[in-house]
Write a protein that holds these residues in place. Structure first.
Motif, mmCIF file in Angstrom:
data_model
loop_
_atom_site.group_PDB
_atom_site.id
_atom_site.type_symbol
_atom_site.label_atom_id
_atom_site.label_comp_id
_atom_site.label_asym_id
_atom_site.label_seq_id
_atom_site.Cartn_x
_atom_site.Cartn_y
_atom_site.Cartn_z
ATOM 1 N N GLU A 92 0.705 -0.973 -0.027
ATOM 2 C CA GLU A 92 -0.149 -0.063 0.059
ATOM 3 C C GLU A 92 0.749 1.231 -0.129
ATOM 4 O OE1 GLU A 92 -3.592 1.957 2.775
ATOM 5 O OE2 GLU A 92 -2.758 0.261 3.295
ATOM 6 N N GLY A 93 1.968 1.310 0.914
ATOM 7 C CA GLY A 93 2.767 2.549 1.130
ATOM 8 C C GLY A 93 3.641 2.395 -0.270
ATOM 9 N N PHE A 94 4.015 1.416 -0.926
ATOM 10 C CA PHE A 94 4.825 1.448 -2.090
ATOM 11 C C PHE A 94 3.846 1.889 -3.260
ATOM 12 C CE2 PHE A 94 6.524 -0.111 -6.071
ATOM 13 C CZ PHE A 94 8.083 -0.172 -5.812
ATOM 14 N N SER A 95 2.613 1.739 -3.424
ATOM 15 C CA SER A 95 1.878 2.207 -4.526
ATOM 16 C C SER A 95 1.281 3.613 -4.497
ATOM 17 C CB SER A 95 0.502 1.466 -4.603
ATOM 18 O OG SER A 95 0.832 -0.229 -4.708
ATOM 19 N N GLN A 96 1.284 4.065 -3.155
ATOM 20 C CA GLN A 96 0.907 5.472 -2.896
ATOM 21 C C GLN A 96 2.166 6.497 -3.243
ATOM 22 O OE1 GLN A 96 -2.068 6.375 -2.120
ATOM 23 N NE2 GLN A 96 -1.816 8.360 -1.815
ATOM 24 N N LEU A 97 3.312 5.834 -2.601
ATOM 25 C CA LEU A 97 4.408 6.758 -3.093
ATOM 26 C C LEU A 97 4.762 6.904 -4.799
ATOM 27 C CD1 LEU A 97 7.133 5.916 -0.328
ATOM 28 C CD2 LEU A 97 6.199 8.141 -0.856
ATOM 29 N N MET A 98 4.422 5.810 -5.175
ATOM 30 C CA MET A 98 4.906 5.647 -6.723
ATOM 31 C C MET A 98 3.846 6.722 -7.488
ATOM 32 S SD MET A 98 7.232 3.658 -7.769
ATOM 33 C CE MET A 98 6.831 3.326 -9.460
ATOM 34 N N ILE A 147 3.026 7.717 -11.083
ATOM 35 C CA ILE A 147 2.635 6.370 -11.658
ATOM 36 C C ILE A 147 1.586 5.753 -11.048
ATOM 37 C CG2 ILE A 147 3.860 4.056 -12.444
ATOM 38 C CD1 ILE A 147 6.319 5.415 -12.880
ATOM 39 N N ASP A 148 0.586 5.281 -11.726
ATOM 40 C CA ASP A 148 -0.497 4.316 -10.986
ATOM 41 C C ASP A 148 -0.305 3.015 -11.426
ATOM 42 O OD1 ASP A 148 -2.555 2.921 -9.894
ATOM 43 O OD2 ASP A 148 -4.134 4.488 -10.937
ATOM 44 N N LEU A 149 0.357 2.015 -10.663
ATOM 45 C CA LEU A 149 0.469 0.687 -10.908
ATOM 46 C C LEU A 149 -0.645 0.028 -11.393
ATOM 47 C CD1 LEU A 149 3.264 -0.299 -8.195
ATOM 48 C CD2 LEU A 149 3.718 0.410 -10.432
ATOM 49 N N ASP A 150 -1.739 0.354 -11.099
ATOM 50 C CA ASP A 150 -2.713 -0.521 -11.572
ATOM 51 C C ASP A 150 -3.020 0.048 -13.153
ATOM 52 O OD1 ASP A 150 -3.349 -1.944 -9.338
ATOM 53 O OD2 ASP A 150 -4.675 -0.098 -8.800
ATOM 54 N N TYR A 151 -2.902 1.087 -13.658
ATOM 55 C CA TYR A 151 -2.782 1.681 -14.999
ATOM 56 C C TYR A 151 -1.908 2.581 -15.381
ATOM 57 C CZ TYR A 151 -7.773 0.835 -13.605
ATOM 58 O OH TYR A 151 -8.975 0.018 -13.120
ATOM 59 N N PRO A 152 -0.632 1.744 -15.481
ATOM 60 C CA PRO A 152 0.522 2.648 -15.814
ATOM 61 C C PRO A 152 0.688 3.501 -16.753
ATOM 62 C CG PRO A 152 1.058 0.235 -16.282
ATOM 63 C CD PRO A 152 -0.587 0.254 -15.644
ATOM 64 N N ASP A 153 -0.276 3.218 -17.633
ATOM 65 C CA ASP A 153 -0.151 4.300 -18.920
ATOM 66 C C ASP A 153 -1.070 5.318 -18.715
ATOM 67 O OD1 ASP A 153 -2.357 2.519 -18.927
ATOM 68 O OD2 ASP A 153 -2.216 2.190 -21.018
#
Length: 553
Positions: A192-198, A204-210
């Protein structure tokens, strides 16, 4: 002062003189500058201390204390307070650098608490970066299994505490601090913290990276290759291979900025079929980074561990093509501009091939094992040719320069730079904007040749000592397993017939090259049982004779 002014001074001698001075001149109150000079010179440099500690850990002689000279640093700071003066923030940074060099994160937090609550000093981004650096370094060091859960919980708690402190003081998070925090979240597997920092740091949203994230920050950090490697390693550890492959493809080969004109976030008009007005959508430049050797090694390692042989074969083939493209581009640049050629970023090594071969060996995928062997032989041959080519280039480039001609200002004759890790970052450097170009390293032909020779030696040693033995053993096991089915009258699958058929024993003996055996008198009339087939052409077992097959019929 004489010892401090020496060019080649010893930190032990400096400390001995300082102890004598404080013993005999206790009431004279030496100036603050002397204490500050001793604080910086009574201990080894952070780089030397880190190297020395790592060498002791490799020999199995780990120290009980996290920092060997922590007592000296405490004594100097105690003497500064006893003299009635206050230490500066730079003095505390010296101690934090020492603790970060050995991963002493608890001591770093004690120093941070002292400078903020006792001395009432205002911390800087570098102060937080040194604390993050100590935490990240400790997580990279070996630890006992019984201690790992406690260490991971402590470091995760302290990292979040530092982030809250930065938010409360309105201190911006530089790109170096962001890289360190993401590395910490990767080690503790805080998804959770990793995705929020990204989202907040790189957009960059790892669920929709483009696509651009819905919740982002106005000040984004540049997405670098180390950040890409950290992201791939995090997703691989979580075991999500689909998201791992998606992220690698999108972040290394982004869509052009004009593609954002076709995005649509609202469907008020039923006749537009979801196509937004191009004028209403601003071009979006997706963050991306160039993959290097570590990127492919991390990707192939996690894909192979997950058992995806198809993906592993695809990316290993892609790596072989990229290796040739990088080398051809390097040769062309050396021909046109030899003094301003950027250093290559990719080259196949043993770590690129071993994960794919391990996956094939575990599944007894003989076709993939033989293909990996072909890739290894081709890579060995190409690296030998590359070494010969660059040796000729080095000899031609090292021609003597006449006194009237100025020597070219490049790094070919300079000593090779030290190989650093992601923790060796310059916290004093200003944070660069996301679209700023990354400074490239110049090509060093001596360093390039050493890397090629090292990779070649590792590949040749692995191919001769491990690949051939493993391939022979796997081939033997497959033949024995299928031979037991043939002797039991069961069918087997043959690729030539593309069907499962029942094969006679003699036909199977000819297919797999079993050697006919004879009953000898020394065997007391006994024969080998079915399935004890061990001999086949090409098997080399030193000091062992191949077993001979005997047909009991």
């Amino acid at each position: 002062m004489h010892v401090l002014s020496l060019q080649t001074r010893s930190h032990s001698r400096v400390w001995s003189c300082y102890v004598d001075l404080m013993t005999y001149a206790e009431y004279d109150k030496p100036p603050l500058e002397l204490h500050q000079a001793v604080l910086r010179r009574c201990v080894p440099s952070p780089a030397a201390l880190r190297t020395w500690t790592a060498s002791r850990m490799q020999r199995g002689q780990a120290l009980r204390a996290p920092h060997l000279y922590e007592g000296r640093l405490k004594t100097v700071m105690r003497n500064i307070r006893a003299a009635g003066v206050e230490a500066t923030l730079q003095d505390y940074h010296v101690i934090l650098e020492q603790f970060a060099a050995v991963g002493h994160y608890t001591g770093s937090m004690h120093v941070f608490t002292e400078l903020t609550h006792v001395c009432k000093l205002e911390p800087e981004p570098k102060t937080f970066g040194l604390c993050f650096k100590a935490i990240a370094h400790r997580l990279s060091l070996p630890m006992y299994k019984a201690q790992r859960a406690d260490i991971v919980a402590d470091t995760s708690k302290l990292c979040r505490k530092l982030l809250k402190e930065m938010s409360a003081r309105n201190i911006p998070c530089t790109s170096f601090n962001l890289d360190l925090v993401i590395r910490i979240f990767k080690e503790v597997l805080d998804q959770e913290g990793f995705s929020q920092l990204m989202k907040l740091g790189y957009g960059i949203d790892l669920d929709y990276p483009d696509h651009p994230p819905l919740q982002g920050s106005s000040t984004l950090s540049p997405f670098s290759t180390p950040a890409l490697n950290t992201t791939l390693d995090m997703l691989g550890r979580l075991g999500n291979v689909a998201k791992l492959v998606q992220t690698f493809e999108v972040l290394t080969q982004p869509l052009p900025p004009q593609a954002s004109q076709h995005y649509s976030h609202e469907f008020d008009d039923e006749d537009d079929f979801g196509i937004a007005n191009p004028a209403s959508t601003e071009p979006y430049k997706a963050p991306h980074a160039q993959p290097n050797t570590t990127s492919y090694n991390i990707l192939l390692r996690h894909i192979s561990r997950a058992g995806h042989a198809t993906f592993a074969r695809h990316y290993l083939f892609q790596a072989t093509r990229l290796d040739r493209q990088v080398d051809r581009r390097l040769r062309s640049q050396l021909y046109h501009n030899p003094h301003a050629t950027p250093a290559p970023h990719f080259g196949i090594n043993r770590g690129t091939i071993i994960p794919v071969f391990g996956e094939a060996n575990r599944d007894k995928n003989m076709e993939l094992m033989r293909w990996v062997g072909w890739v290894a032989r081709m890579t060995i041959r190409r690296k030998k040719n590359d070494i010969a080519f660059y040796c000729e280039q080095r000899d031609s480039m090292s021609a003597p320069v006449s006194p009237s001609e100025p020597a070219p200002s490049d790094s070919r004759g300079a000593p090779p730079p030290d190989i650093t890790t992601a923790l060796d970052v310059d916290l004093d450097a200003p944070s660069a904007p996301p679209d700023s170009p990354t400074p490239e390293k110049l090509f060093n032909i001596n360093l390039h040749l050493r890397i090629l020779e090292k990779n070649l030696d590792e590949l040749v040693s692995w191919y001769e000592n491990h690949y051939e033995v493993a391939l022979s053993r796997a081939t033997q096991r497959v033949k024995e397993r299928l031979g037991r089915r043939v002797w039991a009258g069961k069918n087997i699958y043959l690729l030539s017939d593309n069907a499962r058929i029942t094969i006679p024993r003699k036909a199977w003996t000819g297919i797999v090259n079993f050697k006919p055996g004879k009953t000898r008198a020394s065997n007391n009339g006994r024969v080998l049982r079915s399935g004890w087939v061990a001999g086949y052409k090409g098997l080399r077992a030193p000091r062992l004779q191949p077993l001979q097959f005997f047909d009991p019929s």
